[in-house]
Design a protein around this motif. Structure first.
Motif, short mmCIF file in Angstrom:
data_model
loop_
_atom_site.label_atom_id
_atom_site.label_comp_id
_atom_site.label_asym_id
_atom_site.label_seq_id
_atom_site.Cartn_x
_atom_site.Cartn_y
_atom_site.Cartn_z
N LEU C 103 1.21 -1.40 0.32
CA LEU C 103 0.12 0.19 -0.11
C LEU C 103 0.90 1.37 -0.01
CD1 LEU C 103 -3.00 -1.17 2.96
CD2 LEU C 103 -2.51 -1.36 0.21
N ARG C 105 1.85 3.06 -1.70
CA ARG C 105 1.85 4.27 -2.96
C ARG C 105 0.15 4.58 -3.33
NH1 ARG C 105 4.64 4.09 -8.12
NH2 ARG C 105 3.09 4.91 -9.27
N GLN C 106 -0.29 4.39 -2.04
CA GLN C 106 -1.93 4.66 -1.97
C GLN C 106 -1.79 6.05 -2.03
OE1 GLN C 106 -4.35 2.71 -3.39
NE2 GLN C 106 -2.67 1.13 -4.59
N THR C 107 -1.89 7.32 -2.36
CA THR C 107 -1.76 8.59 -2.08
C THR C 107 -2.41 8.17 -0.35
OG1 THR C 107 -1.13 9.07 -4.29
CG2 THR C 107 -2.11 10.54 -2.86
N ASP C 108 -4.48 8.28 -0.75
CA ASP C 108 -4.70 8.75 0.07
C ASP C 108 -4.76 8.01 1.75
OD1 ASP C 108 -6.94 10.44 -1.08
OD2 ASP C 108 -8.29 8.41 -1.49
N ILE C 111 -1.38 10.19 3.18
CA ILE C 111 -2.12 11.85 4.04
C ILE C 111 -3.13 11.17 4.77
CG2 ILE C 111 -3.76 13.56 3.21
CD1 ILE C 111 -2.57 13.19 0.47
N ALA C 129 11.86 0.73 -6.77
CA ALA C 129 13.26 0.82 -6.59
C ALA C 129 13.65 1.76 -5.49
CB ALA C 129 14.13 1.39 -7.78
N PRO C 130 15.20 1.61 -5.04
CA PRO C 130 14.62 2.03 -3.30
C PRO C 130 14.48 3.62 -3.41
CG PRO C 130 16.62 1.28 -3.66
CD PRO C 130 15.76 0.98 -5.55
N TRP C 131 15.59 4.52 -4.70
CA TRP C 131 15.38 5.76 -4.88
C TRP C 131 13.70 6.15 -5.25
CZ3 TRP C 131 18.68 2.55 -7.81
CH2 TRP C 131 17.63 2.16 -8.55
N ASP C 132 13.02 5.39 -4.91
CA ASP C 132 11.29 6.31 -5.37
C ASP C 132 10.88 6.57 -4.98
OD1 ASP C 132 11.05 5.04 -8.48
OD2 ASP C 132 10.58 3.11 -8.84
N LYS C 134 11.61 8.01 -2.51
CA LYS C 134 11.44 9.77 -2.38
C LYS C 134 10.02 10.71 -2.24
CE LYS C 134 13.27 11.15 -7.00
NZ LYS C 134 13.75 9.48 -6.90
N ASN C 135 9.74 9.97 -4.10
CA ASN C 135 8.53 10.41 -3.45
C ASN C 135 7.15 9.84 -2.66
OD1 ASN C 135 8.90 11.61 -6.78
ND2 ASN C 135 9.27 9.24 -7.29
N LYS C 139 4.97 12.49 -0.26
CA LYS C 139 3.33 12.91 -0.26
C LYS C 139 2.64 12.79 1.25
CE LYS C 139 2.22 9.70 -3.72
NZ LYS C 139 1.56 7.86 -3.90
N GLN C 171 20.16 4.66 -0.12
CA GLN C 171 19.64 4.76 -0.87
C GLN C 171 18.95 5.23 -0.67
OE1 GLN C 171 19.59 1.75 -3.75
NE2 GLN C 171 21.70 2.42 -5.18
N GLU C 174 18.86 8.91 1.57
CA GLU C 174 19.42 10.04 1.64
C GLU C 174 18.07 11.19 1.35
OE1 GLU C 174 20.89 9.99 -2.62
OE2 GLU C 174 22.38 8.41 -2.31
N ALA D 46 -5.05 6.63 -7.80
CA ALA D 46 -5.43 6.73 -6.24
C ALA D 46 -4.19 6.23 -5.72
CB ALA D 46 -5.64 5.68 -5.65
N ASN D 47 -3.05 6.22 -7.16
CA ASN D 47 -1.31 5.44 -6.19
C ASN D 47 -0.41 6.04 -7.74
OD1 ASN D 47 -1.63 4.02 -9.25
ND2 ASN D 47 -1.78 1.50 -7.37
N THR D 49 2.71 7.91 -9.04
CA THR D 49 3.92 8.55 -8.20
C THR D 49 4.40 9.37 -7.04
OG1 THR D 49 5.10 7.22 -10.43
CG2 THR D 49 6.65 8.85 -8.51
N LEU D 51 2.95 13.21 -5.71
CA LEU D 51 1.33 13.66 -5.68
C LEU D 51 1.09 15.38 -6.34
CD1 LEU D 51 1.57 14.98 -1.81
CD2 LEU D 51 0.10 13.76 -2.95
N TYR D 159 14.58 -2.93 -11.08
CA TYR D 159 14.47 -1.70 -10.86
C TYR D 159 14.07 -0.60 -12.03
CZ TYR D 159 17.48 -2.66 -7.14
OH TYR D 159 17.55 -2.64 -5.37
#
Lengths: 264, 264, 264, 264
Positions: C103, C105-108, C111, C129-132, C134-135, C139, C171, C174, D46-47, D49, D51, D159
């Motif tokens: 879950l 990446r589930q924005t709601d 938040i 990926a680990p660097w993802d 950061k997104n 949020k 990673q 960071e 809803a997901n 990457t 905001l 990745y």
């Protein structure tokens, strides 16, 4: 675009009689179907999972058989080479030298194969991205040999599994080389039986259909009259008795694919 | 359990002077630290991504340098072999023959290396599950040579990336062979720069710490006084000036790991 | 750098008595060791492999137990939430809201968790990926909550296997968030038993040592007095009786790592 | 075996006018071709990457549009749900509830979708082996709803890359559920543009041909009159102007595949 050619034969050269039986049966079948055939067989399985796996008859015993299959049956022959020193001698009696996937980055072997002037078929390493094969092609071209084929045989997906990424076919085709899909080794489960590799031949026609639909110049399929008792790659070889029906179906697919404008 | 040994040196043998400079500096450093050193260098990079990559000085030029480093500096030497025909000659002047990862399943090469009686260090193929290395060890043992090392250097994780699964260290140790962790090639990005491999040397100490903490017999690290201008593997070699601090830290970690009952 | 904290407890809240037994035992143990403890347990296993897997006591039954563990034992509590509607209610009785890996990446959900003001611990998706991450952190920050933890729990490596890439720890660091290593779910074999997930608890201390050596703010370990009869994650939970020895060893490692200048 | 059906539409419901334009154009096209159409669009991404990615018009604004497309254009409608609370309301105005890949193991969501009695289309998680979907199907069947579709959309291959294993189509078909191939998300590069996902629409027809040749009940393709300016999934949507030619070609392929005895 031409119909696909077939590279087929048993994994190993088992004996002169067995080779002639297999080559003869495949020749009859492909003539009936109107499909180009290259006879494939290996004189040495140089990278068996374990020492107890049978390796084949060896170079010296195999070369006269290759020569006779070409002369008596009129079939082009493909075999794989493992060291640069083998290339010149093997090239005298075969039409296509094949570079095994594990060895696709060994510069000396590539150059020695290229310098024979024969067609060189390089299998993409299980560890390479499709676009990395352009460097392999460049090694062969720089050695003066433009007769290059590239073969997809799956990419390692970790632990005793391979996956075939169908995008690799058009990606490798950007090199300009004709692309072959190896439907036999793509269904291999490397090391999957502990002391030998497993596989699941039920997926050979599945992946072959997918590759033909994407568009390939050739299809590579290992076959045997009795795969379950073959000395190597038994779990992924197609029984000879099932080849003709599979090929007929693939030919119908290939014809549709290549009739349309975007077909290869 | 013994402290870890270090296998280190520049990727390529560049010249006699460079080899002596590097070997001398590493010898001094490891004597200061009280750590066992094997000097590693390659006479031929036989599988460069592309033809334009520099391959090294070659076998004939390298052998006398290997011999002199052993004699004059008293260091054991490791180098990699690519064809069975090289094994006997190379074995006369080095202590450890290394089998490259791509070649770890080539039976003839393994047997030829084993038959020299020298220690054989086999790198695990990027395409192999850790447990599949037991078959490789069995090939060497059956050839009468129990002096086997196994090296982890990452497993292919698709496209221009490797991942090091730290579970592979104890899994391979079940063969009974001492386990080496190659912190240099584990951070490689194979083919990642188009015509050559990339890498990220910032992760060398990261993965080295992880491997030491899991427990290894040895650590493999390539180093260079000026990696960014080295002829190969520059992006993943550690600058010579940073080696000592990294090793000191790793030794402290290793001592703690091996002091505890479950340590290797 | 501070010593690592421990997030530990049984996978599921089984009953009030069981929770107090486990929390009490862990509290005693960590006080003896001088290590910070967060008590972890789930009120609902919302993504069991199959319907027949036991899901837990549910939200209503769990909240008073969480409240009492905090009050009576003085322990901070962590639990995972699955829908945005649960966040506010759960936040009243726990200190850390955890977002499950599937879950992340589930924005709601992110938040809603952020808006409670509680610490939010996000597990990295097996597909990211680990660097993802950061997104994901962005949020939460944009929702006004800077109290973010990130947890590594392995990346999917295909078919019923996970691999832990230790490079992901620095990673993800960071982002500025403290990094937790989940040694329990990293050894999971998702779906590996057909109708439930398998795992191999022998590798919990192996991967925990690796992560501590790389440098983490916290370690996540599920434990149970009788894992083989636990309602979920049994194959990868550490027996309670083995926790103290493992933690002692990890603390010695952590101290060495964090004493050195580059340590986290 | 029936010809493949098409599930198509823009990734997001952008506005009532846009939805009617797209649905109308697809209806005309598929009537000309004689192909079954389900109109697909999402009311909420809803997901995303990050905001800053646009999420869509939301549930309340979308439901009347869904209802009107069904009534005025006579098209069945598919949309995806993210929380169990949405299922009943959405089910009143759509024909197929879709479970996103990240959520394919969330038991409550699966049950709530099943209990609406509508067809439920579950996308296989990027982290699941194909054979693990039998457990997902079992959750739906146990909830009393046999109207299940399964969709392949690629498996994580590390990745920022997905790979589509074409063997998964027959493997998932063993559950008895009709199988859909999602040619749009299979060419996604998750997180591949830093703050959003990339993709490469050139491979949509490539993978679609492969899947049709293997044999599927349906094809899922997102399309847009101007993908490069679409609010989401632009890099992998097919321009509306290219859909008809692609579909014609796929229909010819499908007819050949399903005419032969082993065809699905």
């Amino acid at each position: 675009h031409l119909p696909f050619s077939l590279i087929a034969g048993p994994c190993q050269l088992e004996s002169r009689d067995h080779a002639f039986d297999m080559a003869g049966a495949l020749k009859e079948m492909t003539e009936r179907l109107g499909i180009g055939l290259v006879y494939k067989t290996s004189f040495d399985k140089a990278n068996r999972t374990s020492l107890s796996g049978r390796r084949g008859v060896g170079l010296e015993a195999a070369l006269p058989v290759f020569a006779d299959i070409r002369k008596e049956l009129g079939l082009p022959v493909l075999t794989d080479v493992h060291e640069r020193g083998q290339c010149a001698e093997v090239a005298e009696v075969v039409d296509i030298l094949q570079i095994p996937a594990f060895l696709c980055r060994q510069t000396d072997l590539l150059i020695a194969a290229a310098e024979t002037g024969r067609v060189v078929n390089v299998k993409k390493g299980q560890f390479l991205a499709p676009w990395d094969m352009k460097n392999v092609v460049a090694k062969l071209l720089a050695s003066g040999n433009p007769n290059v084929l590239l073969t997809e045989r799956g990419v390692s997906f970790g632990y005793n599994t391979l996956v075939s990424d169908m995008r690799s076919l058009p990606q490798m085709a950007e090199t300009g080389a004709p692309i072959i899909f190896d439907a036999t080794h793509s269904v291999q489960q490397p090391g999957g039986q502990g002391g030998s590799s497993g596989g699941d031949r039920r997926f050979v026609p599945v992946l072959a259909r997918a590759a033909i639909a994407v568009g390939v110049a050739g299809l590579f399929v290992e076959t045997h009259q009795d795969p379950d008792n073959a000395p190597s790659d038994g779990p992924n070889m197609v029984p000879l008795s099932e080849m003709e029906a599979m090929l007929e179906r693939l030919m119908a697919l290939d014809a549709v694919v290549k009739a349309s404008p975007g077909g290869r």
